[in-house]
Design a protein around this motif. Structure first.
Motif, PDB file in Angstrom:
ATOM      1  N   ALA A  44       0.055 -11.965  -4.635  1.00  0.00           N
ATOM      2  CA  ALA A  44       0.838 -10.760  -4.933  1.00  0.00           C
ATOM      3  C   ALA A  44       0.448  -9.632  -3.995  1.00  0.00           C
ATOM      4  CB  ALA A  44       0.613 -10.340  -6.378  1.00  0.00           C
ATOM      5  N   THR A  45      -0.730  -9.749  -3.378  1.00  0.00           N
ATOM      6  CA  THR A  45      -1.254  -8.721  -2.486  1.00  0.00           C
ATOM      7  C   THR A  45      -1.351  -9.250  -1.054  1.00  0.00           C
ATOM      8  OG1 THR A  45      -3.463  -9.389  -3.177  1.00  0.00           O
ATOM      9  CG2 THR A  45      -2.513  -7.495  -4.277  1.00  0.00           C
ATOM     10  N   ALA A  46      -1.719  -8.375  -0.137  1.00  0.00           N
ATOM     11  CA  ALA A  46      -1.740  -8.742   1.287  1.00  0.00           C
ATOM     12  C   ALA A  46      -2.714  -9.875   1.572  1.00  0.00           C
ATOM     13  CB  ALA A  46      -2.093  -7.517   2.128  1.00  0.00           C
ATOM     14  N   GLU A  47      -3.816  -9.904   0.844  1.00  0.00           N
ATOM     15  CA  GLU A  47      -4.780 -10.990   0.984  1.00  0.00           C
ATOM     16  C   GLU A  47      -4.894 -11.728  -0.341  1.00  0.00           C
ATOM     17  OE1 GLU A  47      -8.489  -9.456   2.343  1.00  0.00           O
ATOM     18  OE2 GLU A  47      -7.672  -8.726   4.249  1.00  0.00           O
ATOM     19  N   TYR A  75       2.265   1.640  -2.349  1.00  0.00           N
ATOM     20  CA  TYR A  75       0.871   1.430  -1.962  1.00  0.00           C
ATOM     21  C   TYR A  75       0.395   2.366  -0.846  1.00  0.00           C
ATOM     22  CZ  TYR A  75      -3.502  -0.666  -0.558  1.00  0.00           C
ATOM     23  OH  TYR A  75      -4.814  -0.848  -0.235  1.00  0.00           O
ATOM     24  N   PRO A  76       1.173   2.587   0.224  1.00  0.00           N
ATOM     25  CA  PRO A  76       0.690   3.503   1.269  1.00  0.00           C
ATOM     26  C   PRO A  76       0.360   4.894   0.745  1.00  0.00           C
ATOM     27  CG  PRO A  76       2.527   2.215   2.095  1.00  0.00           C
ATOM     28  CD  PRO A  76       2.456   1.947   0.619  1.00  0.00           C
ATOM     29  N   GLU A  77       1.138   5.381  -0.234  1.00  0.00           N
ATOM     30  CA  GLU A  77       0.855   6.689  -0.820  1.00  0.00           C
ATOM     31  C   GLU A  77      -0.313   6.608  -1.799  1.00  0.00           C
ATOM     32  OE1 GLU A  77       5.226   8.846  -0.789  1.00  0.00           O
ATOM     33  OE2 GLU A  77       4.772   7.419  -2.400  1.00  0.00           O
ATOM     34  N   ASP A  78      -0.295   5.587  -2.640  1.00  0.00           N
ATOM     35  CA  ASP A  78      -1.329   5.442  -3.658  1.00  0.00           C
ATOM     36  C   ASP A  78      -2.715   5.346  -3.030  1.00  0.00           C
ATOM     37  OD1 ASP A  78      -2.344   5.141  -6.243  1.00  0.00           O
ATOM     38  OD2 ASP A  78      -2.231   2.970  -6.153  1.00  0.00           O
ATOM     39  N   SER A  79      -2.812   4.631  -1.916  1.00  0.00           N
ATOM     40  CA  SER A  79      -4.110   4.415  -1.279  1.00  0.00           C
ATOM     41  C   SER A  79      -4.606   5.631  -0.503  1.00  0.00           C
ATOM     42  CB  SER A  79      -4.036   3.203  -0.336  1.00  0.00           C
ATOM     43  OG  SER A  79      -3.046   3.394   0.656  1.00  0.00           O
ATOM     44  N   ASN A  80      -3.727   6.624  -0.301  1.00  0.00           N
ATOM     45  CA  ASN A  80      -4.110   7.827   0.449  1.00  0.00           C
ATOM     46  C   ASN A  80      -3.872   9.118  -0.335  1.00  0.00           C
ATOM     47  OD1 ASN A  80      -4.794   6.840   3.336  1.00  0.00           O
ATOM     48  ND2 ASN A  80      -2.876   5.781   2.873  1.00  0.00           N
TER      49      ASN A  80
END
Length: 237
Positions: free
Chosen positions: A69-72, A177-182
């Motif tokens: 479900a995730t990148a890795e 995700y890009p916003e959540d992680s930053n």
């Protein structure tokens, strides 16, 4: 500018497909942009041992993420022998959200379990799971009504959830995700169709945020959840 080019108060594209399982009493596949969650509701003619003889039912939830479900790839939690703390927290949150809008005595001595499995994750998996779980639960209750197992009024209201955050100094709705992680701060809001707050989870990631910031996030959440509940109503009508 947000990475997704959305306006600050704009949800990702949301869709809900019902009856995606031939076995479950209620089911849906919900998509918040690239976050996809399968929600399946199962009816059981039993309640937890501590509820026996109390003439009321129970609604609970389980949550998991598929390995890719995730990148890795992540290990299946079954291989570790126990769910992670994050998984336990999220599935308890989903259960609380659903029970907030269910008249448990009208359910009878039965249990409904809603399984929320993340097929693809891009931020906001718990909020998508709550919003889709309500649809699966609704359809399970309808399945019961068609068989004269319950009467009207088991579900008292809608419930949905959305994330908000402070990203590059601005309050924004429905973080991917890009916003959540930053994000400088992020919060998850769970609200009913009548506007009642069920739960709020808020965290400062860099520096503490102000009451004014929180009010901005809450206003965004109210708008977004209103749109999600309108979609729920359209889906089950």
């Amino acid at each position: 500018m947000r990475p997704s080019k959305r306006q600050p108060d704009e949800l990702r594209r949301v869709s809900i497909d019902r009856a995606v399982s031939m076995h479950a009493e209620g089911s849906c596949l919900i998509k918040f942009g690239n976050t996809h969650v399968l929600c399946l509701a199962t009816l059981e003619e039993r309640v937890p041992p501590w509820l026996k003889g109390q003439a009321r039912g129970w609604v609970t939830a389980e949550y998991s993420m598929l390995p890719r479900a995730t990148a890795e790839r992540t290990r299946r939690e079954v291989t570790t022998g126990h769910p992670s703390g994050r998984t336990q927290e999220i599935q308890r949150l989903i259960g609380r959200a659903l029970r907030a809008v269910v008249d448990l005595p009208k359910l009878g001595e039965r249990q409904i379990t809603v399984d929320c499995d993340v097929i693809q994750a891009d931020g906001g998996t718990r909020t998508a799971a709550i919003t889709g779980a309500w649809v699966a639960l609704h359809d399970c209750i309808q399945w019961m009504r068609q068989r004269d197992m319950v009467r009207d009024g088991v579900i008292r209201d809608h419930v949905a959830a959305v994330s908000c955050g402070l990203y590059k100094g601005s309050a924004v709705l429905d973080l991917d995700y890009p916003e959540d992680s930053n994000a400088d701060a992020d919060a998850n809001f769970v609200m009913t169709g009548s506007g009642g707050l069920v739960e709020v989870q808020g965290t400062a990631e860099t520096v503490p945020f102000s009451e004014q910031n929180f009010a901005e996030l809450q206003a965004l959440a109210k708008k977004g959840i209103g749109e999600l509940i309108s979609l729920q109503k359209l889906t089950v009508s």
